[in-house]
Design a protein around this motif. Structure first.
Motif, PDB file in Angstrom:
ATOM      1  N   ALA A 102       0.857  -1.174   0.000  1.00 33.04           N
ATOM      2  CA  ALA A 102       0.000   0.000   0.000  1.00 33.04           C
ATOM      3  C   ALA A 102       0.902   1.235   0.000  1.00 33.04           C
ATOM      4  O   ALA A 102       2.118   1.130  -0.195  1.00 33.04           O
ATOM      5  N   GLU A 135      -3.420   3.276   5.150  1.00 33.79           N
ATOM      6  CA  GLU A 135      -3.936   2.383   4.118  1.00 33.79           C
ATOM      7  C   GLU A 135      -3.574   0.935   4.412  1.00 33.79           C
ATOM      8  O   GLU A 135      -4.372   0.019   4.182  1.00 33.79           O
ATOM      9  N   ALA A 182      -6.266  -1.962   4.924  1.00 33.87           N
ATOM     10  CA  ALA A 182      -6.211  -3.258   4.253  1.00 33.87           C
ATOM     11  C   ALA A 182      -6.297  -4.397   5.264  1.00 33.87           C
ATOM     12  O   ALA A 182      -6.943  -5.422   5.009  1.00 33.87           O
ATOM     13  N   HIS A 210      -9.113  -6.012  -3.521  1.00 33.25           N
ATOM     14  CA  HIS A 210      -8.427  -4.860  -2.928  1.00 33.25           C
ATOM     15  C   HIS A 210      -7.218  -4.522  -3.790  1.00 33.25           C
ATOM     16  O   HIS A 210      -6.394  -5.382  -4.092  1.00 33.25           O
ATOM     17  N   SER A 234      -4.676  -0.839  -5.349  1.00 36.62           N
ATOM     18  CA  SER A 234      -4.356   0.585  -5.238  1.00 36.62           C
ATOM     19  C   SER A 234      -3.503   0.977  -6.432  1.00 36.62           C
ATOM     20  O   SER A 234      -2.566   0.260  -6.794  1.00 36.62           O
ATOM     21  N   ALA A 242       0.160   1.423  -5.281  1.00 35.54           N
ATOM     22  CA  ALA A 242       0.813   0.378  -4.494  1.00 35.54           C
ATOM     23  C   ALA A 242       1.672  -0.509  -5.378  1.00 35.54           C
ATOM     24  O   ALA A 242       1.380  -0.708  -6.553  1.00 35.54           O
TER      25      ALA A 242
END
Length: 532
Positions: free
Chosen positions: A121, A126, A130, A378, A380, A383
């Motif tokens: 992340a 964050e 998560a 999930h 990002s 990331a």
């Protein structure tokens, strides 16, 4: 540039103007033009640079200091080479290498035999978010499997009763208000059990965390932040937490008992139907910092940690260890939790993982807890990028060099800094209440100064601004940069880099002694604050 200076130049301040005004009121509205090692630099009125000793340390992000030459040179090399930063949804061998390196260090330090899978992340909050999401996904899957098993038991009992191979004792019917035994009564009984189970399974998840916790300010993590000022405006947005007192043995078990949910099933035993009870997972996880950062630099006790591990093992809830501020070697160990005997199911790391340049964090999940499906729900944009992962690998290389010399340095400097803070406390016991922490995450707590002999100090204390008043004086009067902890404003934080020098420590001691003398009313010079 502050709100006032922008206004005077005819330029509106649109970047957090309220915060800018707050900084100005405390004398913390400084502008820095350069950073190196353990120092930030301002521009003086004569145009020359003025050094400020940085004890805030990026809220713990700068264990290796500002613009570490090896990290800076490597970052420049990466950018000049055209390393792909954005190559989402592809293979990232450098991320796999970083995950292996982190896993090896954590397992070496904890003695754990299980591997840990990594979810990358950008920020600490964050990574914690998560962790909450992964824990809830895991809880939901465990709960779903339990419900399916109970439903299968209902079907098996229904078939056995219908073919005459099993009977249901009258007391089982009576317990749930079903009067007459028989096929219709069995359907009614199963219907009532299923309704009860669905109601219990529908209870929202509960997170447990110690009082004083701080885990970020995102929609989920803010609900695990004990300071109600951060939490209350967003209470309706996410799962709630229950805060466990630090010094009351047995309270955790009482809270867990209050949150228990029981599902009822039916099982066959020698031709008879028996009622079975199954505990539904309501507690999603226990989330903790081994050393509370924003809660006032408070280390959890080994006894409390053991109670957490025992209770969580009994109910099957994971322990999430937030090492974002305390980890990465800041305490003299890679993980602050190690010396407490704490073994997490999840770990979150950030801050110094990026070496002061990259914005990167990671969630590490024990293999037996890991849900691969999480990777598909999930993600990002920023990331696991090629630049940040490589910088983090360089950071680990520097930390691990010479058999972990950086860890030993953090411990050594921490001992020296703690001894100095302790000496200040001994000489000013009416001003300094406590000194605590480990390694290079230390706190100095002031006594309540709402009755201080200096009116301005007493007024600031009554308004909850005493710590910011002191921080402003240290910056303006002594060129020392630090801040109070977010949820304990009477406690100043000291989180310098391992480049801290003896001169830096002596400089801080002079500044603190001057400040304490003013606070107790024994020094004529007022705190150095902005005019007006």
């Amino acid at each position: 540039m502050t709100d006032a200076s922008n206004a005077s130049a005819g330029r509106p301040q649109l970047a957090e103007p309220h915060l800018g005004a707050v900084l100005a009121s405390a004398g913390l509205d400084a502008e820095y033009v350069r950073a190196e090692g353990n120092h930030l630099y301002q521009r003086g009125e004569d145009g020359r640079e003025v050094a400020v000793v940085d004890y805030a340390g990026g809220y713990g992000s700068l264990l290796l200091g500002h613009n570490h030459p090896a990290i800076t040179a490597y970052a420049q090399e990466l950018l000049q080479s055209g390393v792909p930063v954005h190559a989402q949804f592809s293979l990232h061998p450098e991320a796999a290498e970083l995950a292996l390196a982190l896993d090896g260090i954590v397992r070496r330090e904890t003695g754990d035999t299980e591997p840990f899978f990594a979810v990358f992340a950008n920020t600490g909050a964050e990574a914690n978010e998560a962790a909450l999401k992964h824990a809830e996904m895991d809880r939901g899957m465990r709960l779903g499997a339990l419900l399916d098993s109970v439903r299968s038991g209902f079907d098996a009992v229904r078939d056995a009763v219908r073919d005459g191979s099993a009977t249901v004792p009258a007391e089982v019917f009576a317990r749930f208000g079903v009067d007459a035994p028989g096929p219709a009564a069995l359907d009614m009984l199963i219907g009532r059990l299923a309704a009860h189970n669905e109601e219990q399974a529908g209870r929202p998840p509960v997170f447990l965390t110690p009082e004083g916790s701080f885990h970020g300010k995102l929609a989920g993590t803010v609900q695990l932040t004990h300071n109600e000022g951060y939490r209350a405006p967003f209470r309706a947005l996410a799962a709630q937490a229950r805060f466990v007192p630090l010094d009351r043995p047995g309270t955790l078990r009482k809270i867990v008992d209050e949150e228990r949910a029981t599902l009822f099933g039916l099982v066959l035993e020698d031709g008879r139907v028996r009622l079975s009870e199954h505990e539904a997972p309501v507690v999603c996880a226990f989330v903790l910092e081994p050393i509370q950062g924003e809660g006032g630099i408070r280390e959890l006790s080994a006894e409390f940690v053991q109670e957490i591990q025992d209770v969580c093992a009994e109910i099957g809830a994971p322990v999430v260890v937030d090492e974002i501020q305390s980890g990465m070697g800041r305490t003299g160990d890679f993980l602050a939790s190690t010396r407490l005997g704490l073994r997490g199911d999840y770990y979150t790391l950030a801050k110094s993982l990026g070496g002061g340049l990259a914005k990167i964090s990671v969630l590490l999940v024990r293999a037996s807890r890991y849900r691969g499906e999480f990777e598909l729900v999930h993600s990002s944009t920023f990331a696991k990028d090629g630049f940040s992962n490589r910088v983090a690998l360089k950071v680990l290389e520097l930390l691990e060099a010479d058999g972990g010399a950086a860890y030993r340095k953090a411990a050594e400097l921490g001992d020296r800094l703690l001894a100095m803070l302790g000496a200040v406390r001994e000489d000013f016991p009416e001003v300094v209440k406590d000194v605590r922490g480990r390694g290079l995450i230390l706190g100095l707590e002031f006594h309540d100064q709402s009755g201080a002999p200096v009116p301005a100090i007493a007024e600031a204390a009554r308004a909850g601004l005493f710590g910011y008043l002191v921080a402003g004086h240290l910056l303006r009067g002594h060129r020392v940069r630090t801040f109070p902890t977010a949820s304990a404003p009477e406690t100043l934080r000291f989180e310098p880099s391992i480049l801290l020098s003896d001169d830096d420590i002596a400089w801080l001691e002079t500044a603190l002694r001057d400040t304490c003398d003013i606070v107790r009313g024994g020094y004529r010079r007022p705190l150095a604050l902005p005019a007006g």
